[in-house]
Design a protein around this motif. Structure first.
Motif, short mmCIF file in Angstrom:
data_model
loop_
_atom_site.label_atom_id
_atom_site.label_comp_id
_atom_site.label_asym_id
_atom_site.label_seq_id
_atom_site.Cartn_x
_atom_site.Cartn_y
_atom_site.Cartn_z
N PRO A 1 4.94 1.23 2.35
CA PRO A 1 4.71 1.18 3.73
C PRO A 1 3.36 0.83 4.19
CG PRO A 1 6.34 2.82 3.32
CD PRO A 1 5.94 2.70 2.21
N ILE A 2 2.48 1.74 3.59
CA ILE A 2 1.17 1.54 3.84
C ILE A 2 0.41 -0.04 3.86
CG2 ILE A 2 -1.39 2.41 3.38
CD1 ILE A 2 0.14 4.97 2.52
N ILE A 3 1.03 -0.60 2.62
CA ILE A 3 0.50 -1.92 2.13
C ILE A 3 0.93 -2.86 3.26
CG2 ILE A 3 0.18 -3.41 0.00
CD1 ILE A 3 -1.05 -0.62 -0.32
N GLU A 4 2.58 -2.56 3.36
CA GLU A 4 3.02 -3.57 4.26
C GLU A 4 2.49 -3.81 5.55
OE1 GLU A 4 7.77 -3.52 2.86
OE2 GLU A 4 7.16 -1.92 3.69
N ILE B 1 -10.12 -6.62 4.22
CA ILE B 1 -10.59 -5.97 2.77
C ILE B 1 -9.75 -6.76 1.74
CG2 ILE B 1 -10.81 -3.67 3.69
CD1 ILE B 1 -7.99 -3.33 2.94
N ASN B 2 -10.77 -6.81 0.66
CA ASN B 2 -10.34 -7.44 -0.80
C ASN B 2 -9.64 -6.09 -1.42
OD1 ASN B 2 -11.84 -9.71 -0.25
ND2 ASN B 2 -13.46 -8.68 -0.94
N SER B 3 -9.95 -5.01 -0.97
CA SER B 3 -9.60 -3.53 -1.85
C SER B 3 -9.29 -2.55 -1.16
CB SER B 3 -10.71 -3.59 -3.17
OG SER B 3 -10.58 -2.23 -3.81
N GLU C 1 -6.82 -6.02 -4.07
CA GLU C 1 -6.71 -4.89 -4.97
C GLU C 1 -6.30 -3.66 -4.60
OE1 GLU C 1 -9.09 -4.33 -8.46
OE2 GLU C 1 -9.92 -2.55 -7.55
N LEU C 2 -5.11 -2.99 -4.83
CA LEU C 2 -4.76 -1.81 -4.59
C LEU C 2 -5.25 -0.78 -5.86
CD1 LEU C 2 -3.32 0.62 -2.97
CD2 LEU C 2 -1.25 -0.11 -4.32
#
Ligand SMILES: C[S@@+](CC[C@H](N)C(=O)[O-])C[C@H]1O[C@@H](n2cnc3c(N)ncnc32)[C@H](O)[C@@H]1O
Ligand code: SF4
Length: 411
Positions: free
Chosen positions: A123-126, A87-89, A139-140
């Motif tokens: 933690p979700i992004i990690e 995913i990019n985003s 992108e978040l």
């Protein structure tokens, strides 16, 4: 071989996904769940997401799945160039709790008042990064509920800056929790190599309307927080939104021009790019937060009153403010057929606005931007259809029978 693919699934195109309400959703336009009843987004298995995406993609192509039928995001593409594995985003709306109770909000009072189940998003992004699901310039896009209630926004932005190449950190917030805004500003202002965006719905131009619409007395707190964000250099892009309400409660000139004053104030005090988004509320389609994501959000065109208000915003932003109209709304969007029609209606009404007869209040408010000399005289209102003189900042514009002639002003 060419295949039918949604631009949202393909990392070589949009490549985005939405995590919201304990569910992984295929996109932002329709309610197509990929995985439901998730207890903890930070433990999610990427291989399961990819498998569910593949099942939907295959189902679209062998016509056993019909959830995406007719969607504007479907296109034909060479199979070898499709990438479903990244995913990019990420659109991350991990809870519904909020400090405000906006009367138009598609979230219910129970959802807005619910106990926060998630306090940290890092933690979700990690977890997604560890499983190699995110591209380098990831992108978040964080929303909620109110994302300023989270505990780890500065740490998340710092992590992204260190672990990605030119990532984007975007927060969709009501911007009213000053201590959290200041904490975020203090971190973001020194972060280089990361695009920092904020997006906030203002929806009115006076403290009285703010109280009626957003249910609180925080109008000037919001402006102060936006001013701090703008002047500190903490954001590269500041997106200010006006949600036109179906019940007409924010379509007065006081509200429209009050909002334009805020845009002017913020853009004057910032080096950031300023985007202005005009959108409209889902009205009676506000059934529940998941239902209203369908691309038939509303097939109803915006009313003439909403169009009239939108035209004024479009006209002033386009001609007089250091800001750009940005069509990123949920209802007034080029992702739907009706949304595209409404965009075109607003652009043409906005371009025509200066030639229309003006009310006294429009004449008064417009005089801050240009001198509508002919239009405050009742008798001149009809004449104005045939002939008008408008003093813009650098030009005098004479309109004769619809023909516009621009002269550079002296001095
Ligand atoms: C649900 S809020 C969550 C983020 C944050 N609390 C905020 O207000 O920006 C996200 C966006 O949804 C929009 N929104 C809420 N209710 C809506 C409705 N009934 N129709 C259209 N947009 C709506 C708001 O304008 C806001 O920009
Ligand atoms: S601030 Fe956002 S989430 Fe909260 S009530 Fe208003 S629109 Fe809904």
């Amino acid at each position: 071989m060419t295949k039918k693919i949604c631009t949202w699934f393909d990392a070589n195109q949009v490549g985005a996904i939405r995590f919201e309400h304990n569910t992984v959703w295929a996109c932002c336009y329709r309610s197509i769940p990929l995985i439901s009843n998730i207890m903890d987004f930070s433990k999610i298995s990427v291989s399961e997401i990819i498998q569910k995406r593949n099942e939907l993609y295959e189902g679209i192509n062998n016509q056993t799945r019909h959830e995406c039928d007719g969607c504007q995001n479907l296109c034909m593409k060479n199979e070898a160039e499709i990438n479903l594995n990244k995913i990019n985003s990420l659109i991350l709306l991990p809870f519904t709790t909020c400090n405000l109770r906006c009367k138009y909000c598609y979230l219910s009072k129970e959802q807005l008042g619910s106990k926060m189940q998630v306090h940290k998003v890092l933690p979700i992004i990690e977890n997604l990064k560890k499983q190699n699901f995110v591209t380098d310039n990831f992108e978040l896009c964080l929303g909620g509920g109110e994302p300023l209630l989270l505990d780890d926004l500065p740490e998340t932005a710092q992590y992204m800056q260190k672990n990605f190449v030119n990532p984007t950190f975007k927060i969709m917030s009501n911007f009213t929790i000053s201590s959290k805004v200041n904490e975020l500003i203090n971190t973001l202002k020194d972060l280089k190599g990361i695009c920092r965006k904020t997006y906030t719905s203002i929806d009115c131009g006076t403290p009285e309307s703010y109280k009626k619409i957003r249910g609180s007395n925080l109008f000037y707190t919001l402006i102060d927080n936006l001013y701090n964000a703008a002047s500190s250099g903490a954001f590269d892009i500041i997106e200010l939104k006006y949600l036109l309400l179906e019940d007409g409660s924010n379509l007065s000139d006081e509200d429209i021009f009050g909002f334009l004053d805020i845009v002017k104030f913020i853009s004057k005090n910032s080096k950031a790019t300023i985007w202005v988004t005009i959108d409209a509320d889902y009205g009676e389609n506000r059934i529940d937060a998941d239902e209203n994501k369908k691309d038939s959000l509303t097939n109803k065109p915006i009313s003439d009153e909403m169009l009239n208000a939108a035209a004024k915003i479009y006209y002033v932003v386009t001609n007089y403010l250091n800001a750009t109209i940005w069509w990123s709304g949920g209802r007034i969007t080029d992702a739907t057929v009706q949304g595209k029609k409404d965009i075109n209606r607003i652009i043409s009404a906005g371009n025509e606005y200066i030639n229309k007869p003006k009310t006294n209040s429009e004449t008064f408010y417009l005089s801050r931007y240009c001198n509508v000399t002919q239009q405050n005289q009742p008798a001149a209102k009809n004449v104005n259809k045939l002939f008008s003189i408008v003093n813009e900042e650098r030009h005098k514009v004479i309109t004769i029978l619809g023909l516009k002639i621009k002269f550079r002003r002296q001095g």
